[in-house]
Design a protein around this motif. Sequence first.
Motif: not given
Lengths: 734, 610
Positions: A132, A141-145
């Motif tokens: 991602p 918001p930042s891409y986060e997982f």
Amino acid sequence: MKQWPLLRSLSESLTRTLAAHSAYTLRFLSSATASPTFALKNVTKSNFESSLADLRRHVRDADFVAIDLEMTGVTSAPWRESFEFDRFDVQYLKVKDSAEKFAVVQFGVCPFRWDSSRHCFVAHPHNFYVFPRQELPVDGPSYEFLCQTTSIDFLAKYQFDFNACIYEGISYLSREQENEMLRCLNSECDDEMSLLWRNMKEVRDTPLVSVADVLFSERMKNRFNEWRKELLQDRKGGSQFLETSNDMKQQFQTIFFKMRPALILNGFTAHQLRLIQLVIKKHFKDLVYIRSSGDGSYSELIVYIDSDNDKNLLMKEVKDGLRREAEMKIKTAVGFRHVIDLLSSEQKLIVGHNCLLDIAHIYNKFFGPLPLTAEDFVSSIHKYFPYMIDTKILLNTNNVLKHLMKNGSTSLSKAFASLCPQIASSSKNSGLAFQPWVEVEVQVDDMRSSNWNSGAKHEAGYDAFMTGCVFAQACSNLGIDFKKHSSSANLAHNKNLQKHVNHLYFSWVNGDIIDLGTGNRIAATTVCYNLKRRYPKILFSNIVIVWGFPSQLSSKKIRECISKAFGPISVTTIYHLDETAVFVQFSKPELVADFLVLKETLETIQDPISVLHPLSVLLEGGNTCAASYETYKEICSSPISKVMFADQAKAVGIKWKTKLIESKEKVKTQEDESFSKENGATDAASDPADKSKTRKIEDVIDNLSDDRISGSEIIDSLYAAQTKLSKHIRTTNL
Amino acid sequence: MWLQRRGLSTKREWRVKQVTKSNFSQTLESLKPQISQSDFVAVSLQKTGSFSAPWHRVLPFDTPQTAYSKARFAADKFQVFQFAVCPFSVRASKVVAHPYNFHLFPRDELKIGMPSYSFSCQTSYLASMAREGFDFNVCIYDGISYLSRAQESVANARIGNPIPSNNVKTSSSTPSVADAVFIERIKSRVKHWKSACRDSSTRADEALVKSLRKLILGSEEYRSRPCVNLDVCSEHQVQLVLEVLGEFFDDLVPLLIPAKGGGTQAVRVILTSSEEDKDLLKRELQDLEEEQNKRVCGFREVIDLISASQKPVVSHNSLNEFAFIHSKFLSPLPPNMDEFMCSLRMVFPHVLDVNHLMKEIGPLKKVTNLSAAASCLKRRFFVPIDMEIPHQASNEDKIHGHNVLKISHLLANLCSILKITPEMIQSDGGHLASALEGYANIFHPHSTNTEDPIDGGIKVWTDDTRKVSSEGLVFIWGFRGRMSAGGLKRLLQGSHSVFSEEFDVRMVDGSCAIVVFWQSGLSQTFLEAISSNWISGLLREMVSEGLRAAGYETYKKACRLGFWEADLADSLDKALEEPDHNSEADSEAKPTGPSQIYWSRDSIINLDEL
């Protein structure tokens, strides 16, 4: 179908003798020597475009497409794992939480096509690395997982290539994200233009201060004048090329921009460009300063225009160009979603193995945020994928197949080994030679093999391949004749599969099945009779959840102390969610309310008697909280995930210690009241009864605080109080 | 394919030794003396992320406590993949450094759900690590695991490894009747068992008889010596058993068997054949314990080494770095900054932040990143400091963990510019050279004062930064659509009389702006106006469209309560809904009055950096 074993034994003998040169022998020859070792099709950023084109063709021709996903984790906290104590809505909340938090790192797609000329399936296993990555800059918001440590470790155990995933993984945008970006683009496009004008205005406002600036501006003015003059002369003089001095060539290059003569400005500082802009604005009515983008970089241009009309036209063209380019960028960023769009638009039969979580991931990553309720989820997923089959359900619910599996484990690798031994072990000499094995030929690019087996378990592409093989073999065992089923929809409508199409396990632990087509749930007990039940029948209205109790309390001790207070057969089950929380299932639903009331009462009255009460063992430490099953659902729906349930409840913001279910009754009675009022009937208000019941138990305890009464008497009279209480509740319930 | 990109390392041949599971224990041996012989230890962490939303970063208007809350949130959430450690000394104009880069992965080695059930990754962080050529496979396959100090004690209890007991305290109190009975019972049981053991070892019994005897006596074997487990109900009984054994039996070695939920479940008594055998067993047990510890605490051993050396630890952005160190290797972070500082000081008495030292030097005041600092130093100052890295590392080793060398080099440079000579640097024992003492243990990233930042000794360091009391700050949100600070300011100007005085507006994130009232009291007037019934005009219109406002206390509350929504507006809304009676909060928030905040005129929040 009957020909298969015959054919095989024939070809086997041929292979052994190496005599003939039929197509079959050639195939077997190649497979017998070296071919089964070629890798399946790994797809990353670099070969995505070309692979997608091939895949389109394969999917279009396919009878069904098997899929499998690898994720960075499954549960974000131990208490979010799948329990038998999960009600249908809670099951969905758990799946939703998982799909929202974790990332998909590998996506296996394996189209299967029936080759009627060779009487075998041709499979094209694809293994897509997905990551991602944030390709387009957006604020917010930042891409986060999330990664579950054990899942990552599990992937590592099976040699998952994290580098390939993070460096080369294909990124994606969901449909919703794409729409949002296009929406942003629309507003931004307007913005950019207005920004441009505003900049110009500001430029005009600032007077030239330094001598250097004045000199530079003057020089530029002359240059542009020259250029313009030349240009106009040129026009009169016909098709003669522009002659420019050498030094000018470096900084000013004449080109044609949108069919108009233009100068590219090279090697100027931002300040100088601003001055040039100013000069153009001030002195040249037929020149425009433009910032144009191309090949990912911006360039500054001076463009000659014929008229104001032409200017507007040019600006519009520039604007459209910028917009088209941005749209292209968004389109490229869609990335891996093209594969999902393909699967959805082709309406093929999708085959997965215990694939509800996979489907939820697909929805969340490629369509949009998951709906709040299971019902909405089910109906919208059915719109995107009208035909779906879960091989796990097939193997567990079909009697023929269950017999074949000998009621053994239905994990994918076990199912593959027992249903497709000829593929699984790559050997032709299976003991059960009379079984009509389905032949599966694997094709990757130009390589083909009929007994291919990479053996790379838990690689999404290979798992998808195994799933497809299991499905093909299962169909054959159900007596489905592939020759008659030319299309995917046809296969899905086969009467032998009808019972299973669009059935998914909502929760494997409880064996709850949902029909995606109708949205109906199929009761676990009717379908899953081979599942051994470890617990007596679960009644959610009989359950309280208790957390924050002293950590050393075992289930046995908890059962003991509740039984002492409510009678020996009051507790049906104690189930630990984790070390900080338990479900207590009572034998009667009334006991739930009784328990909560008693707990509350014991905690508000701080006297020696309440300390002596058997329940006080559970309440020790003063942090014990309890509520009905609804609260568990509420806590599950929170986006927060603390490892321990007790911490989670705190983080969710629960400040009370006991949540009486009175409130619910009140709602009920209020409903009753309004109902009865409408009917013109008078109803004895039940609120006073509610109050009186707490008062009564207080009375009892007050009476008990007399020291002469022995312990057993205390307990007995407490029982009495409770029975009174439960009667009250029952009456109010009526 | 991606490994080819590794060409981008620095020109200088600074080589950092890369450490994974396979060469960890060997590295530990060489690291030990290097730490004890060096002046400083530089550390630098590579994390999987730092902030999830723009406002989660430490912003210029954060107080130490809110900055800490943010660091704490990040440290709990993200993971450390690389931990670079570099013991170094400064000699004349030379830095002697021993850089190591440890690859970490929180693998659950003991299958007990530790050190971390899950962790978050920010894709941009992983992508930037990828750009540097980081090998994720090595990290995940072979990274070193660890347990924090707090987790270790839980783990020991949970695995149930026997613990040798060496400290027998003789109780001073006279034993109660129950104790006396217990002691007698233990004594006779052990005596009986012992004689049976001695007996059977001399007699050649049949196998059946032997096993029957074993069954009856409850005798087992431990490391080929006979042993028996004595159940105990409390720590007090453990003491009694140990006393009995110490008093009456010379040839027995006790081991404590931990219970699942903590405490002791039983005492295992092992029979030794002689005095030599007893010593042998004790040595064996000690080795076993050490091995066990290594297995359990993993990388944390390095942290323990640094801590034990009491050397000053040098880092960049120490608040974030040490929040991670505390959370991963010591214990869960306390809610409050003061507790954090106390707890950390016990482990690392001197922490130096190069970022803070740079603020002492004019041209470096605004530099926040290491590379920029290095190039700025090169341009502005002539500080010839050489780097010497004695250990030989292979070619492959030079890529990662360079920051730790940059930090070492920068510290030597800064000391030289600040006229702190090598002689002054060399610290002796647990005491930091007094020349550096003033710079140690400052954790507020935006503080500019050399004293304790909480007490607020103030020094204004540039003309365009003004000090403002937190009382003068108001957060506003709920305006329509996307707004620029300028647009919002213009809009506000005509809306209420308070805006006729001087004020500033900055966007914090897309959803929320901060307004600075330079004149005291106006913020209060504004907040009252906006919540009163008789607002009128434009402000009324804005409020009816959804404009909301809150003072700085609400922001502090949102941070304290951990409302880390993606939009600051949502967090503030949540904080406003929260009732104020929280007693915990009162004890947490010291009555220090309003905090001082530096307000920089030039764009305080640079959105381009995001």
